[in-house]
Scaffold this motif. Structure first.
Motif, PDB file in Angstrom:
ATOM      1  N   ARG A 148      -2.854  13.199  -3.655  1.00 49.02           N
ATOM      2  CA  ARG A 148      -4.062  13.595  -3.283  1.00 49.02           C
ATOM      3  C   ARG A 148      -5.388  13.154  -3.930  1.00 49.02           C
ATOM      4  NH1 ARG A 148      -4.591  20.047  -2.206  1.00 49.02           N
ATOM      5  NH2 ARG A 148      -6.917  20.155  -1.526  1.00 49.02           N
ATOM      6  N   ILE A 149      -5.508  13.049  -5.273  1.00 47.33           N
ATOM      7  CA  ILE A 149      -6.550  12.571  -6.006  1.00 47.33           C
ATOM      8  C   ILE A 149      -7.003  10.885  -6.150  1.00 47.33           C
ATOM      9  CG2 ILE A 149      -6.854  14.804  -7.317  1.00 47.33           C
ATOM     10  CD1 ILE A 149      -5.842  13.569  -9.569  1.00 47.33           C
ATOM     11  N   LEU A 150      -6.004  10.270  -6.439  1.00 43.71           N
ATOM     12  CA  LEU A 150      -5.748   8.887  -6.447  1.00 43.71           C
ATOM     13  C   LEU A 150      -6.371   8.175  -5.375  1.00 43.71           C
ATOM     14  CD1 LEU A 150      -4.021   9.350  -9.028  1.00 43.71           C
ATOM     15  CD2 LEU A 150      -3.106   7.212  -8.725  1.00 43.71           C
ATOM     16  N   PRO A 151      -5.964   8.444  -4.081  1.00 41.32           N
ATOM     17  CA  PRO A 151      -6.660   7.797  -3.087  1.00 41.32           C
ATOM     18  C   PRO A 151      -8.108   8.051  -2.815  1.00 41.32           C
ATOM     19  CG  PRO A 151      -4.384   8.443  -2.419  1.00 41.32           C
ATOM     20  CD  PRO A 151      -4.920   9.035  -3.642  1.00 41.32           C
ATOM     21  N   ASN A 190     -13.858   6.821  -3.014  1.00 42.69           N
ATOM     22  CA  ASN A 190     -15.265   6.910  -3.212  1.00 42.69           C
ATOM     23  C   ASN A 190     -15.807   6.025  -4.072  1.00 42.69           C
ATOM     24  OD1 ASN A 190     -14.925   9.674  -1.918  1.00 42.69           O
ATOM     25  ND2 ASN A 190     -14.716  10.738  -3.824  1.00 42.69           N
ATOM     26  N   TRP A 191     -15.097   5.640  -4.930  1.00 45.54           N
ATOM     27  CA  TRP A 191     -15.546   4.476  -5.990  1.00 45.54           C
ATOM     28  C   TRP A 191     -15.760   3.199  -5.024  1.00 45.54           C
ATOM     29  CZ3 TRP A 191     -14.556  -0.390  -7.901  1.00 45.54           C
ATOM     30  CH2 TRP A 191     -15.201  -0.828  -9.218  1.00 45.54           C
ATOM     31  N   LEU A 192     -14.899   2.983  -4.393  1.00 44.27           N
ATOM     32  CA  LEU A 192     -14.987   1.499  -3.577  1.00 44.27           C
ATOM     33  C   LEU A 192     -15.930   1.509  -2.664  1.00 44.27           C
ATOM     34  CD1 LEU A 192     -11.127   0.878  -2.906  1.00 44.27           C
ATOM     35  CD2 LEU A 192     -12.885  -0.357  -4.504  1.00 44.27           C
ATOM     36  N   GLN A 234     -16.939  -2.033  -1.745  1.00 47.25           N
ATOM     37  CA  GLN A 234     -15.911  -2.988  -1.646  1.00 47.25           C
ATOM     38  C   GLN A 234     -14.755  -2.389  -0.553  1.00 47.25           C
ATOM     39  OE1 GLN A 234     -14.309  -3.723  -5.562  1.00 47.25           O
ATOM     40  NE2 GLN A 234     -16.351  -3.801  -6.401  1.00 47.25           N
ATOM     41  N   GLY A 235     -14.008  -3.178  -0.379  1.00 47.40           N
ATOM     42  CA  GLY A 235     -12.954  -2.778   0.695  1.00 47.40           C
ATOM     43  C   GLY A 235     -11.786  -3.664   0.514  1.00 47.40           C
ATOM     44  N   PRO A 236     -10.869  -3.592   1.196  1.00 45.94           N
ATOM     45  CA  PRO A 236     -10.277  -2.478   1.916  1.00 45.94           C
ATOM     46  C   PRO A 236     -10.043  -1.011   1.284  1.00 45.94           C
ATOM     47  CG  PRO A 236      -8.458  -3.851   1.848  1.00 45.94           C
ATOM     48  CD  PRO A 236      -9.529  -4.617   1.277  1.00 45.94           C
ATOM     49  N   MET A 237      -9.897   0.251   1.873  1.00 44.10           N
ATOM     50  CA  MET A 237      -9.754   1.155   1.471  1.00 44.10           C
ATOM     51  C   MET A 237      -8.318   1.656   1.185  1.00 44.10           C
ATOM     52  SD  MET A 237     -12.705   2.677   0.929  1.00 44.10           S
ATOM     53  CE  MET A 237     -13.514   1.129   0.716  1.00 44.10           C
ATOM     54  N   PRO A 238      -8.243   2.531   0.340  1.00 50.00           N
ATOM     55  CA  PRO A 238      -6.540   2.876   0.103  1.00 50.00           C
ATOM     56  C   PRO A 238      -6.077   3.599   1.158  1.00 50.00           C
ATOM     57  CG  PRO A 238      -7.915   3.517  -1.631  1.00 50.00           C
ATOM     58  CD  PRO A 238      -8.950   3.182  -0.620  1.00 50.00           C
ATOM     59  N   VAL A 239      -4.654   3.254   1.282  1.00 47.22           N
ATOM     60  CA  VAL A 239      -4.048   4.149   2.667  1.00 47.22           C
ATOM     61  C   VAL A 239      -3.967   5.716   2.077  1.00 47.22           C
ATOM     62  CG1 VAL A 239      -2.023   4.225   3.616  1.00 47.22           C
ATOM     63  CG2 VAL A 239      -2.753   2.087   3.118  1.00 47.22           C
ATOM     64  N   ALA A 240      -4.587   6.178   3.447  1.00 45.98           N
ATOM     65  CA  ALA A 240      -4.514   7.920   3.312  1.00 45.98           C
ATOM     66  C   ALA A 240      -2.972   8.354   3.110  1.00 45.98           C
ATOM     67  CB  ALA A 240      -5.235   8.429   4.555  1.00 45.98           C
ATOM     68  N   TYR A 241      -2.964   9.482   2.810  1.00 46.16           N
ATOM     69  CA  TYR A 241      -1.728  10.291   2.904  1.00 46.16           C
ATOM     70  C   TYR A 241      -1.022  10.350   4.045  1.00 46.16           C
ATOM     71  CZ  TYR A 241       1.673  13.982   1.545  1.00 46.16           C
ATOM     72  OH  TYR A 241       2.988  14.667   1.458  1.00 46.16           O
ATOM     73  N   ASN A 242       0.128   9.804   4.208  1.00 45.07           N
ATOM     74  CA  ASN A 242       0.813  10.017   5.637  1.00 45.07           C
ATOM     75  C   ASN A 242       2.281  10.334   5.353  1.00 45.07           C
ATOM     76  OD1 ASN A 242       1.989   7.710   4.729  1.00 45.07           O
ATOM     77  ND2 ASN A 242       0.170   6.287   5.966  1.00 45.07           N
ATOM     78  N   GLY A 293      11.212   2.069  -6.562  1.00 44.60           N
ATOM     79  CA  GLY A 293      10.910   1.327  -5.650  1.00 44.60           C
ATOM     80  C   GLY A 293       9.936   1.881  -4.474  1.00 44.60           C
ATOM     81  N   LEU A 294      10.098   2.861  -4.355  1.00 46.26           N
ATOM     82  CA  LEU A 294       9.264   3.769  -3.262  1.00 46.26           C
ATOM     83  C   LEU A 294       7.913   4.010  -3.912  1.00 46.26           C
ATOM     84  CD1 LEU A 294      12.078   5.746  -1.570  1.00 46.26           C
ATOM     85  CD2 LEU A 294      10.776   3.892  -0.494  1.00 46.26           C
ATOM     86  N   ASN A 295       7.983   4.668  -4.943  1.00 48.66           N
ATOM     87  CA  ASN A 295       6.759   5.006  -6.122  1.00 48.66           C
ATOM     88  C   ASN A 295       6.013   3.926  -6.066  1.00 48.66           C
ATOM     89  OD1 ASN A 295       6.785   8.055  -6.480  1.00 48.66           O
ATOM     90  ND2 ASN A 295       8.743   7.712  -6.710  1.00 48.66           N
ATOM     91  N   ALA A 296       6.732   2.741  -6.386  1.00 50.07           N
ATOM     92  CA  ALA A 296       5.996   1.373  -6.890  1.00 50.07           C
ATOM     93  C   ALA A 296       5.088   1.011  -5.667  1.00 50.07           C
ATOM     94  CB  ALA A 296       6.647   0.425  -7.403  1.00 50.07           C
ATOM     95  N   ALA A 297       5.741   1.100  -4.421  1.00 47.29           N
ATOM     96  CA  ALA A 297       5.130   0.478  -3.079  1.00 47.29           C
ATOM     97  C   ALA A 297       3.966   1.640  -2.859  1.00 47.29           C
ATOM     98  CB  ALA A 297       6.090   0.487  -1.980  1.00 47.29           C
ATOM     99  N   ARG A 298       4.310   2.851  -3.006  1.00 49.93           N
ATOM    100  CA  ARG A 298       3.193   4.059  -2.884  1.00 49.93           C
ATOM    101  C   ARG A 298       2.079   3.736  -3.838  1.00 49.93           C
ATOM    102  NH1 ARG A 298       3.266  10.514  -4.457  1.00 49.93           N
ATOM    103  NH2 ARG A 298       1.741  10.992  -2.523  1.00 49.93           N
ATOM    104  N   LEU A 299       2.257   3.554  -4.863  1.00 51.57           N
ATOM    105  CA  LEU A 299       0.892   3.087  -5.848  1.00 51.57           C
ATOM    106  C   LEU A 299       0.303   1.864  -5.444  1.00 51.57           C
ATOM    107  CD1 LEU A 299      -0.442   3.746  -8.510  1.00 51.57           C
ATOM    108  CD2 LEU A 299       1.279   2.341  -9.686  1.00 51.57           C
ATOM    109  N   ALA A 300       0.863   0.968  -4.937  1.00 52.77           N
ATOM    110  CA  ALA A 300       0.347  -0.337  -4.460  1.00 52.77           C
ATOM    111  C   ALA A 300      -0.448  -0.154  -3.259  1.00 52.77           C
ATOM    112  CB  ALA A 300       1.407  -1.455  -4.282  1.00 52.77           C
ATOM    113  N   ARG A 301      -0.369   0.813  -2.469  1.00 55.61           N
ATOM    114  CA  ARG A 301      -1.031   1.063  -1.338  1.00 55.61           C
ATOM    115  C   ARG A 301      -2.346   1.825  -1.626  1.00 55.61           C
ATOM    116  NH1 ARG A 301       1.856   3.249   3.483  1.00 55.61           N
ATOM    117  NH2 ARG A 301       1.130   5.379   2.933  1.00 55.61           N
ATOM    118  N   TRP A 302      -2.623   2.185  -2.970  1.00 57.49           N
ATOM    119  CA  TRP A 302      -3.798   2.942  -3.414  1.00 57.49           C
ATOM    120  C   TRP A 302      -4.768   1.889  -4.037  1.00 57.49           C
ATOM    121  CZ3 TRP A 302      -0.475   7.338  -6.160  1.00 57.49           C
ATOM    122  CH2 TRP A 302      -0.183   8.088  -5.139  1.00 57.49           C
ATOM    123  N   ARG A 303      -4.332   0.773  -4.066  1.00 59.49           N
ATOM    124  CA  ARG A 303      -5.298  -0.276  -4.463  1.00 59.49           C
ATOM    125  C   ARG A 303      -5.928  -0.327  -5.957  1.00 59.49           C
ATOM    126  NH1 ARG A 303      -9.433  -2.285  -2.204  1.00 59.49           N
ATOM    127  NH2 ARG A 303      -8.720  -4.707  -2.442  1.00 59.49           N
ATOM    128  N   GLY A 304      -5.139   0.122  -6.881  1.00 62.20           N
ATOM    129  CA  GLY A 304      -5.745   0.389  -8.214  1.00 62.20           C
ATOM    130  C   GLY A 304      -6.478  -0.833  -8.880  1.00 62.20           C
TER     131      GLY A 304
END
Length: 401
Positions: free
Chosen positions: A198-201, A206-208, A213-221, A256-267
């Protein structure tokens, strides 16, 4: 009963009261940080001097209990008592009700540390009371605010409360409470996955946006929902049968799933700001934690090392990240990390990694180093943020919790 006639909890920021009791994050973040340092000092002193810490609970169980059911619930309470008013649009619980809630938490800490004097039954009753009371308060606030979608967050709090009650029941019946400790840890990890998603994306977006800057993080889905559900199943299997080799494949898939999820948030795109980057780095311990579960199931590392990756890596690092950001935001400070704040993060990251490395490399001195780094991380937090929590009032920032 009409809304105007309902009994109400006194709340809101009071200009004439002590700043400490104006918002839940103030006493609970400070108390949790102080207890994080004290418990580690007491644990090391017990190992060195043989102090009768925890009475009939025994020092090892006391140490595990106070990290999972002492330190962590305080920070969780500080976060939710601050976040729920933001979610519901209500004023925060403050003043006398907040003092009573903090006192209940503190009574549990004293009772557990002095169990040799109070006895296990009294210590258990005092300690076990806090989480159900806190859970009921959060549920009431969410219901009163009509935010039924946020009730799912309380599932993790319920699991932690159940773990606390189960721990004390197991001790009273002469059993082993490790399954209840693992169950509570799993509850915290699920909370990190839910709230982190909820908070990371949101904070990253907001920061981007602010920096063009862009592109934006993938929203919760639905992908996020699937990752959380599968990860919760993997955690449930670990809670029930931590030593079974069949858990390893599930844990690896969850990693692996959580690593992929994290990558979608463009940290990596926010690496210039540590106060935001640290949230991504803290979440990175979720896939690392599942990897540790898999290694422990295969006998590559000890079960206690996997537990430390989850407790220190996932839970404590995310809590420290949230504590620093929320404190700065809700006291009107700039949302940027100082050098001392960054050092506290690095100390806790190193503490989380040192314990499993001690097993893998065969270096037992790393276990002592892990405890020292933990203490230093929270000492730095107290030194820098204690004054903000105790006495400094400024207009809160919107992007903080």
């Amino acid at each position: 009963m009409t809304e105007s006639k309902r009994p109400r909890i006194p709340r809101g920021l009071k200009a004439d009261g002590a700043a400490l009791w104006s918002y839940g994050f103030r006493p609970f973040f400070l108390g949790g940080a102080i207890w994080a340092v004290l418990t580690m000092i007491l644990w090391i002193a017990t190992l060195a001097l043989g102090l009768p810490l925890g009475g009939d609970f025994g020092a090892p169980l006391w140490h595990a209990h106070e990290m999972i059911f002492g330190f962590a619930p305080a920070v969780l309470a500080g976060f939710l008592l601050t976040a729920i008013p933001n979610w519901t649009g209500s004023l925060p619980v403050s003043g006398a009700p907040l003092i009573w809630l903090v006192s209940l938490w503190f009574a549990g800490r004293v009772a557990m540390a002095a169990a040799a004097l109070t006895g296990v039954p009294i210590a258990s009753m005092l300690d076990a009371a806090f989480l159900p009371v806190f859970l009921a308060l959060c549920l009431r606030e969410i219901i009163r605010g009509g935010k039924w979608g946020d009730v799912k967050v309380l599932a993790g709090v319920f699991a932690i409360s159940l773990g606390s009650l189960g721990f004390h029941l197991a001790v009273a019946l002469g059993g082993t409470p490790q399954i209840w400790l693992r169950g509570a840890v799993a509850g915290y990890v699920v909370l990190v996955m839910i709230i982190g998603g909820r908070i990371l994306p949101s904070f990253t977006r907001n920061w981007l946006n602010q920096h063009g800057q862009g592109p934006m993080p993938v929203a919760y889905n639905r992908f996020d929902m699937g990752v959380i559900l599968f990860s919760a199943l993997a955690l449930a299997a670990w809670v029930a049968l931590p030593g079974e080799r069949l858990i390893a494949p599930m844990a690896l898939v969850a990693a692996g799933l959580n690593a992929a999820r994290l990558a979608r948030w463009r940290g990596w795109a926010v690496r210039a700001e540590w106060l935001l980057l640290v949230l991504h780095l803290a979440y990175a311990f979720v896939p690392l934690g599942f990897l540790a579960i898999a290694l422990a199931a295969e006998g590559r590392i000890l079960q206690v090392s996997a537990l430390h990756v989850l407790t220190v890596g996932v839970i404590a690092t995310m809590m420290l990240a949230v504590m620093t950001r929320a404190t700065r935001g809700h006291t009107g400070r700039p949302l940027t990390a100082s050098g001392w704040t960054v050092l506290s993060y690095l100390c806790l990251f190193a503490a989380a990694l040192a314990r499993p490395l001690a097993d893998l490399a065969g270096w037992p001195w790393l276990m002592t180093a892990s405890g020292a780094l933990w203490s230093l991380a929270f000492t730095l937090f107290i030194a820098e943020y204690g004054g903000m929590l105790l006495r400094m009032r400024r207009k809160p920032r919107a992007d903080s919790a």
